[in-house]
Scaffold this active site. Structure first.
Site, short mmCIF file in Angstrom:
data_model
loop_
_atom_site.label_atom_id
_atom_site.label_comp_id
_atom_site.label_asym_id
_atom_site.label_seq_id
_atom_site.Cartn_x
_atom_site.Cartn_y
_atom_site.Cartn_z
N GLY A 1 0.77 -1.32 -0.11
CA GLY A 1 -0.12 0.07 -0.04
C GLY A 1 0.86 1.02 -0.12
O GLY A 1 0.22 2.43 0.04
N ALA B 1 7.53 1.99 -20.17
CA ALA B 1 6.91 0.84 -20.87
C ALA B 1 7.47 -0.08 -20.98
O ALA B 1 8.37 -0.23 -21.31
CB ALA B 1 6.25 1.74 -22.20
N HIS C 1 -2.61 2.28 -11.46
CA HIS C 1 -2.04 3.51 -11.06
C HIS C 1 -2.68 4.85 -11.49
O HIS C 1 -2.90 5.71 -11.00
CB HIS C 1 -0.60 3.45 -11.23
CG HIS C 1 0.40 2.71 -9.96
ND1 HIS C 1 1.10 3.46 -9.17
CD2 HIS C 1 0.38 1.38 -9.88
CE1 HIS C 1 1.76 2.43 -8.59
NE2 HIS C 1 1.12 1.19 -8.73
N ARG D 1 -6.09 5.63 -10.27
CA ARG D 1 -6.25 6.13 -8.88
C ARG D 1 -5.88 7.58 -8.74
O ARG D 1 -6.55 8.27 -7.97
CB ARG D 1 -5.15 5.39 -8.15
CG ARG D 1 -5.71 4.20 -7.55
CD ARG D 1 -4.81 3.70 -6.25
NE ARG D 1 -3.36 3.90 -6.24
CZ ARG D 1 -2.64 3.05 -6.79
NH1 ARG D 1 -2.88 1.67 -6.77
NH2 ARG D 1 -1.30 3.31 -6.77
#
Length: 399
Positions: free
Chosen positions: A233, A256, A270, A273
């Site tokens: 987390g 990438a 990601h 979020r």
């Protein structure tokens, strides 16, 4: 202008009735909160909640002087009984202004969710902004003046603070008070830590505050390192520390990886979020960014930066390492930590903590583990705040 917080909890209070969650189980004593309601100078009541008269009496006040009761959001459940002597509660239409005989001016602000925000200007010219739960102001522009105090849903809508900061409505001296507190965050130290990261604070029910007092505004750490293991987390914790600030530059050091579906899924998670206002830069060239002035940086992560640095120095090869690769890598780390030390930007960096697990079986694996430990230690030295995240729980190691 004085503001008494008769309650600071969510619409159902904290603990919630009939809720058996871990947060409600420990929300006792000073951590128990009634539904949010504000008494302004004894004459204006923002939100009428059950037991408002008793809450005022416990705080050493009376509602007998209240001349206006305004509601900020729809109230679920049975109607709240209006105590004898209080005027009937109402709502001011968005954009309209109400002037009280006491000299207070109240302007209604439109929200991006059901509810109404109220900008209150006292007879002394101090300015207070009160926001309803789960809502942020809509249609702000740069002509907005700075408020002396903002009272709102910092935990549920940190982006509201980001919007206010973007147009200058919240400045360095603005006292930001978190209310509408529900069971989303454990009370006590964890709640205070998260609020401090947003430049906000909370107070117990019944506290009276003077609008314009500066000394209680939390000092937001300028450099923070967030450590943790895989899926601990740590990235969520790092993102949380900047979600109340506008114009954040997210520095992704992983780049990438064509054809790697699992990596693509991680990158997508990601991105989903992050707030839509954040920008992204995919680079391992961190030193120039740290030397520039600009918005806050979120670096995720130092572990991948080290992988790139070791690739550049060919540090995986034993012969290259002994022949100069070690010196090259150490110079890169020293350059990075010096840039962090001198940077004027707000920086939050993420890194893996790998030194507590199984010893890698290969020399190159052991070398990476050792160098990451050294990098983390050197970076942490330059930070005011260091956190270790374990099982989604953040433990403060420094600051």
């Amino acid at each position: 202008m004085e503001v008494t917080l008769l309650g600071t909890g969510g619409p159902l209070g904290l603990p919630r009735p009939d809720c058996s969650c871990a947060v409600c189980a420990v929300a006792l004593g000073a951590d128990a909160r009634a539904a949010t309601a504000l008494l302004v100078d004894g004459t204006l009541l923002l939100d009428l909640t059950p037991g408002a008269a008793f809450a005022a009496a416990r705080a050493g006040h009376s509602l007998s002087g209240v001349r206006q009761v305004l509601l900020s959001h729809p109230h679920d459940g049975p109607a709240v009984e209006v105590p004898a002597g209080l005027p009937q509660p109402g709502r001011v239409p968005d954009g309209r202004q109400l002037t009280l005989l006491t000299g207070h001016r109240v302007r209604a602000l439109s929200m991006d969710a059901p509810g109404t925000g109220y900008a209150v200007t006292g007879p002394d010219g101090q300015r207070l902004l009160y926001l309803p739960p789960g809502a942020a102001p809509a249609g702000l522009d740069e002509t907005t003046e700075t408020y002396d105090m903002v009272v709102g849903d910092v935990v549920g809508r940190p982006d509201a603070l980001a919007r206010l900061r973007l147009v200058g409505a919240v400045g360095p001296a603005t006292d930001v008070i978190a209310v509408h507190l529900d069971h989303d965050v454990p009370p006590g130290p964890e709640l205070r830590r998260r609020l401090a990261a947003a430049g906000a604070r909370t107070v117990p029910d019944g506290r009276t505050l003077t609008v314009g007092v500066y000394e209680d505004v939390p000092d937001v750490p300028r450099r923070t390192l967030v450590l943790g293991g895989a899926r601990s987390g740590k990235s969520v914790e790092a993102e949380r520390r900047l979600e109340a600030f506008p114009d954040v530059l997210y520095v992704a050091t992983g780049g990438a990886r064509n054809g790697d579906g699992e990596w693509a899924a991680r990158v997508h998670a990601h991105r989903e979020r992050r707030p839509g206002s954040w920008r992204t830069a995919e680079t391992c060239d961190l030193v120039p960014l740290l030397k520039q002035d600009g918005s806050a940086l979120l670096i995720d992560c130092l572990s991948l930066w080290l992988t790139d640095a070791m690739d550049s120095a060919n540090a995986w090869d034993d012969a290259e390492w002994a022949g100069g690769g070690e010196r090259v890598l150490r110079a890169r780390v020293e350059e990075l930590t010096a840039a962090v030390r001198e940077s004027r930007r707000t920086v939050v960096a993420v890194s893996n903590e790998v030194g507590s697990g199984i010893v890698p079986a290969t020399p190159s694996g052991r070398r990476y583990r050792d160098e990451l430990g050294r990098l983390n230690a050197a970076f942490a030295t330059e930070c005011e705040h260091v956190l270790l995240v374990v099982a989604g729980q953040a433990v403060a190691l420094k600051g």
